[in-house]
Design a protein around this motif. Structure first.
Motif, short mmCIF file in Angstrom:
data_model
loop_
_atom_site.label_atom_id
_atom_site.label_comp_id
_atom_site.label_asym_id
_atom_site.label_seq_id
_atom_site.Cartn_x
_atom_site.Cartn_y
_atom_site.Cartn_z
N ILE A 149 17.22 88.86 43.54
CA ILE A 149 18.57 89.42 43.43
C ILE A 149 18.67 90.58 44.41
CG2 ILE A 149 20.31 90.36 41.87
CD1 ILE A 149 19.48 87.58 41.17
N ASP A 150 19.86 90.83 44.94
CA ASP A 150 20.05 92.00 45.81
C ASP A 150 21.16 92.87 45.25
OD1 ASP A 150 22.31 90.55 46.33
OD2 ASP A 150 21.77 90.01 48.38
N PHE A 151 21.41 93.98 45.93
CA PHE A 151 22.37 94.96 45.47
C PHE A 151 23.81 94.54 45.71
CE2 PHE A 151 18.59 97.69 46.11
CZ PHE A 151 18.47 98.14 44.81
N ASN A 152 24.04 93.37 46.27
CA ASN A 152 25.41 92.89 46.43
C ASN A 152 26.09 92.62 45.10
OD1 ASN A 152 25.85 92.85 49.28
ND2 ASN A 152 24.42 91.13 49.43
N LEU A 153 25.29 92.58 44.01
CA LEU A 153 25.90 92.47 42.69
C LEU A 153 26.82 93.64 42.40
CD1 LEU A 153 22.84 91.29 40.56
CD2 LEU A 153 24.90 89.98 41.04
N LEU A 154 26.50 94.80 42.99
CA LEU A 154 27.30 96.01 42.75
C LEU A 154 28.39 96.20 43.79
CD1 LEU A 154 24.37 98.46 41.91
CD2 LEU A 154 25.77 97.14 40.32
N HIS A 155 28.72 95.15 44.53
CA HIS A 155 29.71 95.28 45.61
C HIS A 155 31.07 95.80 45.11
CE1 HIS A 155 32.57 94.11 48.75
NE2 HIS A 155 31.53 94.10 49.59
N PRO A 156 31.64 95.29 44.00
CA PRO A 156 32.93 95.84 43.54
C PRO A 156 32.84 97.31 43.15
CG PRO A 156 32.49 93.71 42.52
CD PRO A 156 31.24 94.12 43.18
N PHE A 157 31.77 97.70 42.48
CA PHE A 157 31.62 99.10 42.07
C PHE A 157 31.46 100.01 43.28
CE2 PHE A 157 28.62 102.53 40.92
CZ PHE A 157 29.45 103.23 40.06
N ILE A 158 30.62 99.62 44.22
CA ILE A 158 30.40 100.44 45.42
C ILE A 158 31.69 100.53 46.23
CG2 ILE A 158 29.09 100.59 47.56
CD1 ILE A 158 26.77 99.23 46.11
N ARG A 159 32.47 99.47 46.27
CA ARG A 159 33.72 99.47 47.02
C ARG A 159 34.68 100.51 46.45
NH1 ARG A 159 36.32 95.53 50.14
NH2 ARG A 159 38.58 95.70 50.17
#
Length: 510
Positions: free
Chosen positions: A375-385
């Motif tokens: 798994i990578d940190f792209n799971l948090l893409h909406p939160f980071i955005r």
């Protein structure tokens, strides 16, 4: 022996003796002397017969005990009594003992007789009441049968009228239901048409908004290019069309909307903590179920890196806009005010996706956090955005807002942070941070959250099992975007302009 005793009890000699004594007592003063003597003799004869029966029973009982059965009792009780001429012994039996026993037996018999008579009388009363109740029930049943017959006659007579009325009612109900169905069908058709029109209008409005945004961007680029060309060819710059010179003394758009944007960003920052952060935590716990501290650290590092990426992007855009506006700037406001006003008016030029990718790359090389290899940190893409957008808006304020610097094992500050629910409230050091505080220079605007524990290590925690970095996660520059002079192609990447400080550094003045 037992049969003789039962026969003696059934004869009731003692009862008759007691009855004769009571009757003699009642008639004693009425009778003559001869009659009283006769009564006494009769009682003596009756008593003698009873005693004869008792001696017979005594003989039988003694014979059942064998040759020496009951010898001691006979010596101690019967022989002294016979030797004294049938007088009562002085040992244990008084002269009135037999008479008292007979009196008690008679009282008991009399009480039993009274109770039996009283019970029979109550039973007779209850039978009378039961018979009366049965008669009343029979009368009521007869009345009920008569009423039922009358009701059947009335129902039979009104059957024809009711049939006609029911048919009319059913017909009216069917007509009403049919009309309501037609109305509902028409309303649904109208609602469907209205929804289609609304969706088509919404699509047109979105298209118009996109066209207007693109036209505004193109106009700004054309104006900048014209100004550069005029400066290069003739040396006479032209003013930018998007920024007409304001009247002397009038505030810019950025100053007019500063307070509104500030309050909105503070509210959005609180929503990021209470809503978006919780959703991100839920997502991470699916893949890291056994390490709550690592989940909290990943969220905190993501917020730090997102704010840093937003500040770097804001600094790059501010340099580009200042460079372009310096050629054509005229007016009473300063160049910095014009630059900030342009950035506030054109927030859509912020490359959010580029900032998110820079944040993820920075998180991949951070030694404090780790993630499963699959798994990578792209799971948090909406939160980071959303965090990057909030950080960009906070940089565009005057004065700007920022997050506070944070290091592990620092001294806990009650002005900046509040303890989490699982903290040790007597611990002086911060084990790790949950959420950064919002600062305006040295003033705390919104408190953050930290976890305090005793024995917090002064050395930063290292990831226990860092995963190998793939080439796609390396710190390579963002892809070049075409179509705008203000695009991200000129934004410095992580390689071209390394950070002069970490994401947890002190506040950067713009």
């Amino acid at each position: 022996m037992a049969e003789s005793l039962r026969r003696m009890v059934n004869n009731g000699n003692f009862t008759s003796l007691q009855d004769k004594l009571e009757k003699w007592l009642d008639d004693y003063h009425i009778n003559t002397n001869d009659q009283n003597v006769a009564r006494a003799c009769e009682l003596v004869e009756l008593n003698a017969r009873v005693q004869g029966q008792l001696f017979t029973l005594l003989n039988l009982v003694a014979s059942e005990g064998g040759l020496y059965g009951g010898v001691n009792t006979l010596k101690n009780r019967l022989l002294p009594w016979l030797s004294s001429g049938f007088a009562a012994s002085a040992a244990s039996v008084s002269a009135d003992t037999s008479l008292a026993v007979l009196a008690e037996a008679a009282d008991k018999d009399r009480q039993i007789t009274e109770i039996q008579s009283h019970y029979e009388q109550q039973l007779d009363n209850m039978e009378k009441d039961l018979n009366d109740t049965k008669e009343d029930a029979a009368a009521l049943k007869a009345e009920l049968d008569e009423t039922r017959d009358e009701l059947d006659d009335t129902r039979r007579k009104s059957t024809g009228t009711m049939m006609a009325t029911e048919d009319e009612i059913i017909r009216l109900k069917e007509d009403q239901v049919r009309s309501l169905e037609n109305r509902i069908r028409d309303r649904r058709r109208q609602l469907r048409l209205t929804r289609d029109e609304a969706s088509s209008l919404r699509t047109r409005v979105d298209l118009v908004g996109d066209y207007e945004r693109q036209v505004r961007v193109l106009r700004d680029e054309i104006a900048i290019l014209r100004g550069e060309r005029a400066a290069l060819e003739n040396g006479f710059p032209e003013p930018l069309p998007p920024l007409p010179p304001p009247r002397p003394g009038s505030p810019t758009h950025a100053k007019l909307t500063d307070s509104v944007r500030r309050s909105r960003l503070i509210g959005r920052y609180n929503d990021l903590f209470s809503i978006d952060r919780v959703e991100a935590l839920t997502t991470l716990r699916r893949y890291i179920p056994d390490d709550e501290e690592m989940v909290q650290r990943i969220i905190f590092v993501g917020v730090q890196e997102a704010f840093h990426a937003a500040k770097m992007a804001f600094r790059a855009m501010r340099l580009r806009v200042r460079k372009n506006l310096a050629i054509t700037h005229v007016g009473p406001e300063t160049l910095e005010e014009a630059v900030l006003d342009y950035i506030v008016r054109n927030t859509d030029l912020f490359d959010v996706n580029g900032a998110v990718q820079d944040t993820i790359r920075a998180m991949n090389v951070n030694p404090k956090i780790s993630f499963p290899a699959e798994i990578d940190f792209n799971l948090l893409h909406p939160f980071i955005r959303e965090v990057c957008r909030c950080g960009w808006g906070m940089c565009a304020l005057e004065p700007p807002l920022d997050i506070s610097p944070a290091t592990d094992a620092e001294l806990y500050n009650e002005l900046k942070y509040r303890r989490s629910y699982d903290s040790e409230f007597t611990a002086p050091l911060v084990a790790y941070h949950v959420w950064p505080a919002m600062m305006e220079y040295d003033r705390v605007v919104v408190k953050g959250e930290a976890v305090t524990k005793r024995g917090a290590s002064l050395s930063p925690r290292r990831a226990t099992s860092p995963r190998p970095m793939s080439p796609s996660r390396s710190r390579s520059p963002s892809p070049t975007r075409s179509g705008s002079a203000m695009s991200v192609s000129s934004r410095p990447s992580s390689r071209s302009s390394p950070r002069p400080y970490s994401a947890a550094s002190s506040y950067v003045s713009y």
